[in-house]
Structure formats: structure tokens, C-alpha cells
Design a protein around this motif. Structure first.
Motif, mmCIF file in Angstrom:
data_model
loop_
_atom_site.group_PDB
_atom_site.id
_atom_site.type_symbol
_atom_site.label_atom_id
_atom_site.label_comp_id
_atom_site.label_asym_id
_atom_site.label_seq_id
_atom_site.Cartn_x
_atom_site.Cartn_y
_atom_site.Cartn_z
ATOM 1 N N GLU A 197 9.467 -54.136 21.356
ATOM 2 C CA GLU A 197 9.229 -55.465 21.941
ATOM 3 C C GLU A 197 10.506 -56.282 21.889
ATOM 4 N N THR A 198 11.273 -56.128 20.799
ATOM 5 C CA THR A 198 12.527 -56.883 20.678
ATOM 6 C C THR A 198 13.492 -56.489 21.783
ATOM 7 N N THR A 199 13.498 -55.233 22.142
ATOM 8 C CA THR A 199 14.392 -54.752 23.214
ATOM 9 C C THR A 199 13.914 -55.222 24.583
ATOM 10 N N LEU A 200 12.586 -55.359 24.804
ATOM 11 C CA LEU A 200 12.008 -55.710 26.112
ATOM 12 C C LEU A 200 12.245 -57.169 26.482
ATOM 13 N N TRP A 201 12.200 -58.041 25.496
ATOM 14 C CA TRP A 201 12.317 -59.489 25.830
ATOM 15 C C TRP A 201 13.640 -59.835 26.497
ATOM 16 N N PRO A 202 14.719 -59.396 26.047
ATOM 17 C CA PRO A 202 15.959 -59.725 26.764
ATOM 18 C C PRO A 202 15.953 -59.256 28.209
ATOM 19 N N LEU A 203 15.348 -58.081 28.429
ATOM 20 C CA LEU A 203 15.279 -57.581 29.802
ATOM 21 C C LEU A 203 14.426 -58.472 30.677
ATOM 22 N N LEU A 204 13.312 -58.914 30.065
ATOM 23 C CA LEU A 204 12.428 -59.807 30.837
ATOM 24 C C LEU A 204 13.136 -61.122 31.149
ATOM 25 N N LEU A 205 13.834 -61.630 30.144
ATOM 26 C CA LEU A 205 14.560 -62.886 30.371
ATOM 27 C C LEU A 205 15.631 -62.720 31.445
ATOM 28 N N ALA A 210 15.612 -60.559 33.836
ATOM 29 C CA ALA A 210 14.958 -60.400 35.144
ATOM 30 C C ALA A 210 14.529 -61.761 35.688
ATOM 31 N N ALA A 211 13.962 -62.575 34.760
ATOM 32 C CA ALA A 211 13.534 -63.909 35.197
ATOM 33 C C ALA A 211 14.724 -64.721 35.667
ATOM 34 N N LEU A 212 15.835 -64.569 34.937
ATOM 35 C CA LEU A 212 17.037 -65.316 35.314
ATOM 36 C C LEU A 212 17.548 -64.846 36.672
ATOM 37 N N VAL A 213 17.529 -63.533 36.849
ATOM 38 C CA VAL A 213 17.986 -62.990 38.141
ATOM 39 C C VAL A 213 17.109 -63.484 39.275
ATOM 40 N N ILE A 214 15.760 -63.474 39.014
ATOM 41 C CA ILE A 214 14.815 -63.951 40.048
ATOM 42 C C ILE A 214 15.076 -65.424 40.361
ATOM 43 N N ALA A 215 15.281 -66.229 39.254
ATOM 44 C CA ALA A 215 15.516 -67.665 39.463
ATOM 45 C C ALA A 215 16.814 -67.899 40.227
ATOM 46 N N LEU A 216 17.868 -67.149 39.838
ATOM 47 C CA LEU A 216 19.142 -67.299 40.544
ATOM 48 C C LEU A 216 19.026 -66.862 42.000
#
Length: 415
Positions: free
Chosen positions: A4-12, A14-20
Motif C-alpha cells: 500500500e505504501t508503494t501504491l499511494w505515490p503512484l496514485l498521487l 496519476a492524479a497529478l498527471v490527470i490534473a495537469l
């Protein structure tokens, strides 16, 4: 837990990429909207925008409104300028470097019989053919500086005199300005003729008087009947000069007076009766002078001026009617208008002379006029008196059968 610790940065990420990506897409949409508006600003409205773009679009909107307002004001100013040029009584014509017509106003069209839609692009020298203008244009081409000339052109109401000026304008262009000076030229001609006529009219009696006086300044001056004849002739010539000067002063006063005529109530019937008595004395029994009608109507105006006008008409009838002729005076109301007329059985006047009879010193037969003792100013005085009273003079005549001079006054002058 470590997964889970490894997944959160990826999700963040991805969200940042989507927002950008979304933000970049929005910027692209705003940029494309600006591009489309700039491509055809007249066909589209300025986008509303968001964020920083809203400020940009808002400023563009303000600039666009300011530009439209300035264009509107400039258009109005140009239209006012165009209407002003069109309203000028002077003709204005814009010529290019080859003196081809670029634009002209309505007055220029009237002056030179041109067409504002047809003639632009044509050499002005091909349309204005007077030799004076050709010389003016040639001189201007040789030395492009202010040049002027007078042209005589045919118009619907007769020949007109135009003052034409060529003026250098911006970027090799030229302004042609034309002014109708017909009346000024006519006035100057009348002035010159007036001075010449006055000089002639005074010189003749002065020459006669001077010649007789020289006879008295000799070793053997005339005596007896010869002396009396000389003195009588000198007195006649002096009286002629006196009448001329009196008429000149009367005419000058009428022409230069800025005040309206006095508003007296004039008994015209009594005035005409008095003038008839004077005419009988002038006629010395050679004419029949009668009154056809004397209305009781009175007239508002200047008694002195009316007496001068009516007297000139009556005494002219006596002078120009042969012995045995008849002169008829009438004062009546015709269609509500106060009307005075003098009818004679005199020599009459040819039709071509009638329009000029009221000009100063104009005479149909100069020899006969001089012999009659007239000054040549009587009808000019009549014209000015009637004009000051709002009236008009009508003349009808048949050569050899007589004339009728009719003074018509406005209805409101009747009392």
C-alpha cells in the motif's frame, strides 16, 4: 502494508498527471478560442475565459469596445467632413499627381457640368476645355504652386464666371477650388459703368456752361437777347445737374439705409391727385392726364419715398409720350393687393429692353432720354422704393402703342 505504501505515490502521481492534463487541455481550449477569435474577430464574440484567461479576455473585450468606439467616432467625423464639403457653395475637386479627378463635391459638379460617379479617374483637362483653364493647368504642371484664373462657363441660367484655384495638397495631390463670382463681376461692371455714366452726365452740362462762360470772358461779351439766351441755357444745364445730384443722393440713401421705411399711413389718393397737378404743369397742356380710379384705401409706408417712386413713373410718362397723348393714373385694390399704375400712349418699349429698365442710367434711346431731361435714375429709384416696401414693379409695353407701369404692394400694407 509495504504494498500500500508503494501504491499511494503512484496514485498521487496519476492524479497529478490527470490534473495537469486537464489544466493543459483547458489552456489549449482557451488558446484555441483566442486563436479562433483573432482569426475572425468580426464574426465571433470574445470568449469568457477562466482564471488568468478571464483577465486576458476581459482586457481584450475592453480594448475591442474602445476600438469600435474610436472607429464609430472616426466614421462620424469623416461623414461630417464629407457632408461639410458637400454643403460648401464652393466647388472642391481632389486631383492626383497626373491631375486626374479622385473626388469632387456637388458644387464642382454644378460648376463644370460633371458627374461624381462617372468622371473620377478622368484627366480634368479633358473635361474642362476652356483655353484659360488649359493655360492654368499647363502653368501649374510647370510650377506646382498656387495658381488661379477666371473662367466663363455656360450654365442653365446663362453664362457664369468662376474663379478657379489650383492648390498643392499632400503627397503630390492637388485641390481645385472653384467659386461662382458672377454677381461680384456683375457688380464691379455696374460700378464701373455707374462711374462712367455719372462722369458723362455731369461733363455734358458742365461743358455747355463752361463754353458759354468763355463767351462772356472775351473782349466783346454777348449782350442783350444773346446774353439772356446764354444765361437761360446755362440755367437749364445747372438745373439738369441739380436733378441728377438729387436723384443720386436719393438712390444712395435708399441703397444704403439699413432702417425699414417709416410706417406712416399715406393717403395715396391725395398723393396721386397732387402728382397729377404737377404732371399737368410739366406737360404744359400737351397731354391728357386723367385718373381712372382712386380708391379710398390708404397705404402704410414712407410718404416721401412713395411720392418719389410714383412721381418718377408719372413724370416719365409725360416725358416719353408725344404731344396729344393720354396718360391714365389708377390707384385700386386688385385681388386684395394695393396697386398703383401709370398707363400712357407713348412710344413704347421693345421687349428686350424691359428687364434692364431699372438699371441705373440704362436708356433705350440715349438721345431722346437726354432731350427729355431725364437723369436715367428714375426707375432705379422706383425699384428700390418698392423693394423697401415689399412691393414689385411690373412693366408691359407695345412699341408704338404705349406702356403700363404697375406697382403692386403686399396685402398687409393696405389700410
Amino acid at each position: 502494508m509495504s504494498g500500500e505504501t508503494t501504491l499511494w505515490p503512484l496514485l498521487l502521481l496519476a492524479a497529478l498527471v490527470i490534473a495537469l492534463g486537464a489544466a493543459l487541455a483547458g489552456q489549449i481550449r482557451q488558446r484555441n478560442a483566442l486563436r479562433d477569435w483573432l482569426a475572425a474577430p468580426e464574426l465571433q464574440t470574445i470568449p469568457d475565459g477562466s482564471g488568468a484567461w478571464r483577465e486576458i479576455f476581459s482586457r481584450l473585450q475592453a480594448l475591442r469596445k474602445q476600438e469600435r468606439r474610436q472607429q464609430f467616432e472616426l466614421g462620424n467625423a469623416l461623414e461630417r467632413f464629407r457632408l461639410t464639403i458637400q454643403a460648401l457653395p464652393a466647388g472642391v475637386m481632389l486631383l492626383d499627381g497626373q491631375l486626374r479627378i479622385v473626388w469632387l463635391n456637388d458644387a464642382a459638379c454644378r460648376h463644370f457640368a460633371l458627374d461624381a460617379a462617372r468622371d473620377p479617374g478622368t484627366l480634368v483637362s479633358q473635361l474642362i476645355r476652356q483655353s484659360e483653364f488649359q493655360q492654368l493647368a499647363a502653368a501649374y504642371r510647370a510650377h506646382p504652386s498656387r495658381q488661379s484664373a477666371q473662367l466663363r462657363v455656360a450654365g442653365n441660367d446663362g453664362e457664369r464666371v468662376l474663379s478657379v484655384i489650383l492648390i498643392p495638397f499632400s503627397e503630390g495631390e492637388t485641390l481645385l477650388v472653384s467659386t461662382d463670382v458672377t454677381e461680384q463681376v456683375r457688380t464691379e461692371t455696374i460700378r464701373r459703368d455707374f462711374i462712367a455714366n455719372v462722369s458723362h452726365e455731369l461733363r455734358t452740362p458742365l461743358t455747355v456752361i463752361s463754353g458759354f462762360l468763355e463767351q462772356f470772358d472775351t473782349a466783346t461779351p454777348p449782350t442783350g437777347e444773346a446774353a439772356r439766351a446764354f444765361i437761360r441755357l446755362m440755367a437749364e444745364q445747372a438745373e439738369r445737374m441739380k436733378r441728377l445730384i438729387a436723384d443720386l443722393l436719393t438712390l444712395s440713401r435708399l441703397e444704403n439705409s439699413e432702417l425699414p421705411p417709416s410706417d406712416e399711413t399715406v393717403d395715396i389718393a391725395a398723393l396721386v391727385a397732387a402728382l397729377r397737378t404737377e404732371a399737368l404743369a410739366l406737360s404744359a397742356g400737351q397731354h391728357t392726364i386723367e385718373t381712372a380710379e382712386l380708391s379710398d384705401a390708404k397705404l402704410r409706408g414712407s410718404a416721401d419715398e412713395l411720392r418719389s417712386a410714383f412721381g418718377n413713373l408719372i413724370f416719365n410718362a409725360v416725358r416719353y409720350t408725344p404731344a396729344g397723348g393720354r396718360i391714365t393714373l389708377a390707384w385700386r385694390i386688385v385681388d386684395g393687393q394695393p396697386t398703383f399704375s401709370v398707363t400712357d400712349t407713348g412710344i413704347g418699349i421693345a421687349a428686350e429692353h424691359i428687364p434692364r429698365l431699372t438699371e441705373r442710367f440704362y436708356r433705350v434711346d440715349k438721345g431722346r432720354a437726354t432731350a427729355s431731361g431725364g437723369t436715367g435714375l428714375g426707375l432705379a429709384i422706383v425699384k428700390h422704393v418698392l423693394a423697401r416696401h415689399g412691393g414689385r414693379l411690373e412693366i408691359t409695353s407695345v412699341p408704338g402703342r404705349g406702356s403700363t407701369f404697375t406697382c403692386r404692394f403686399p396685402v398687409e400694407r393696405s389700410v
